[in-house]
Design an enzyme around this catalytic site. Structure first.
Site, PDB file in Angstrom:
ATOM      1  N   TYR A 165      90.892 105.767  44.295  1.00  0.00           N
ATOM      2  CA  TYR A 165      90.020 106.819  44.824  1.00  0.00           C
ATOM      3  C   TYR A 165      88.878 107.173  43.874  1.00  0.00           C
ATOM      4  O   TYR A 165      88.029 107.980  44.206  1.00  0.00           O
ATOM      5  CB  TYR A 165      90.838 108.086  45.082  1.00  0.00           C
ATOM      6  CG  TYR A 165      91.602 108.535  43.849  1.00  0.00           C
ATOM      7  CD1 TYR A 165      90.992 109.304  42.870  1.00  0.00           C
ATOM      8  CD2 TYR A 165      92.923 108.147  43.660  1.00  0.00           C
ATOM      9  CE1 TYR A 165      91.671 109.682  41.725  1.00  0.00           C
ATOM     10  CE2 TYR A 165      93.611 108.522  42.519  1.00  0.00           C
ATOM     11  CZ  TYR A 165      92.981 109.287  41.559  1.00  0.00           C
ATOM     12  OH  TYR A 165      93.658 109.651  40.422  1.00  0.00           O
ATOM     13  N   GLY A 166      88.838 106.558  42.693  1.00  0.00           N
ATOM     14  CA  GLY A 166      87.857 106.953  41.687  1.00  0.00           C
ATOM     15  C   GLY A 166      87.150 105.780  41.063  1.00  0.00           C
ATOM     16  O   GLY A 166      86.540 104.954  41.743  1.00  0.00           O
ATOM     17  N   THR A 167      87.264 105.686  39.748  1.00  0.00           N
ATOM     18  CA  THR A 167      86.472 104.713  38.989  1.00  0.00           C
ATOM     19  C   THR A 167      86.897 103.262  39.182  1.00  0.00           C
ATOM     20  O   THR A 167      86.176 102.352  38.774  1.00  0.00           O
ATOM     21  CB  THR A 167      86.491 105.046  37.485  1.00  0.00           C
ATOM     22  OG1 THR A 167      87.829 104.951  37.003  1.00  0.00           O
ATOM     23  CG2 THR A 167      85.924 106.442  37.229  1.00  0.00           C
ATOM     24  N   LEU A 168      88.051 103.027  39.817  1.00  0.00           N
ATOM     25  CA  LEU A 168      88.475 101.651  40.092  1.00  0.00           C
ATOM     26  C   LEU A 168      87.858 101.103  41.382  1.00  0.00           C
ATOM     27  O   LEU A 168      87.928  99.905  41.641  1.00  0.00           O
ATOM     28  CB  LEU A 168      90.004 101.563  40.187  1.00  0.00           C
ATOM     29  CG  LEU A 168      90.748 101.644  38.858  1.00  0.00           C
ATOM     30  CD1 LEU A 168      92.242 101.850  39.092  1.00  0.00           C
ATOM     31  CD2 LEU A 168      90.500 100.408  38.010  1.00  0.00           C
ATOM     32  N   GLU A 182      95.548 103.836  33.145  1.00  0.00           N
ATOM     33  CA  GLU A 182      95.764 105.201  33.617  1.00  0.00           C
ATOM     34  C   GLU A 182      96.655 106.033  32.693  1.00  0.00           C
ATOM     35  O   GLU A 182      96.898 107.211  32.960  1.00  0.00           O
ATOM     36  CB  GLU A 182      96.354 105.177  35.036  1.00  0.00           C
ATOM     37  CG  GLU A 182      95.505 104.428  36.050  1.00  0.00           C
ATOM     38  CD  GLU A 182      94.153 105.065  36.362  1.00  0.00           C
ATOM     39  OE1 GLU A 182      93.806 106.096  35.734  1.00  0.00           O
ATOM     40  OE2 GLU A 182      93.440 104.549  37.225  1.00  0.00           O
TER      41      GLU A 182
END
Length: 182
Positions: free
Chosen positions: A17-20, A92
């Site tokens: 949902y983010g930087t990946l 993470e």
């Protein structure tokens, strides 16, 4: 021997949902996993339930394990090998108390260019949630308001790990963020 082969090829579904996600700073790691056969893009999707998605220190995105709060969160679904999961767990900080990899249900994009889950097709997956030791404080610090997507707007100001001050741990940075008054 067959069981070992099946185990080595088994993949877990991971909701990002983010930087990946594609187009964001840590997607190069996901591209490396795709290149080595340790990850495959499955679909765009969104969470089947509402969740808080907030930004913390350095504009780092955090999904909070508080189903029912927030709103459906849009992201991407990947099939990831055990080796790939170990790599993602390291990024993470799951062993350092940064994030926790836990289950989530997502609605898959129906392919018509509209919102995810138009047909109501759901899938069990895993997601990296903010660690439970600070998640509730993170929600309060963000005014109990969450995002439905981590977009370029939210990512503006994101500071890569290598560019952050190294004299404090990430958890120290989180605590400073949670207790700052800005």
């Amino acid at each position: 021997m067959v069981a070992e082969k099946e185990e080595s090829t088994k993949k877990s579904l991971v909701f990002t949902y983010g930087t990946l996600k594609r187009g964001f700073s840590n997607h190069t790691l996901m591209q490396d996993l795709i290149r080595t056969g340790d990850a495959t893009f499955v679909s765009t999707c969104r969470t089947a339930e509402n969740y808080p998605l907030v930004c913390g220190p350095y504009r780092v995105p955090f999904l909070l394990n508080m189903a029912g709060s927030g709103q459906p969160v849009t992201g991407e679904l990947y099939a990831v090998s055990a080796s790939g999961l170990a790599t993602l767990d390291e990024l993470e900080g799951t062993t350092r108390g940064h994030y926790e990899r836990l289950s989530i249900t997502v609605e898959l994009d129906n392919g018509d260019g509209g919102s995810c889950g138009g047909e109501g097709v759901t899938s069990a997956a895993e997601a990296y949630y903010a660690h439970g030791s600070y998640a509730a404080e993170m929600w309060k610090r963000n005014g109990m308001k969450g995002l439905n997507v981590y977009s370029e707007k939210e990512a503006k100001g994101y500071v890569k790990r290598k560019d952050r001050p190294h004299n404090l741990t990430f958890l120290d940075h989180i605590q400073l963020f949670l207790h700052s008054q800005d």
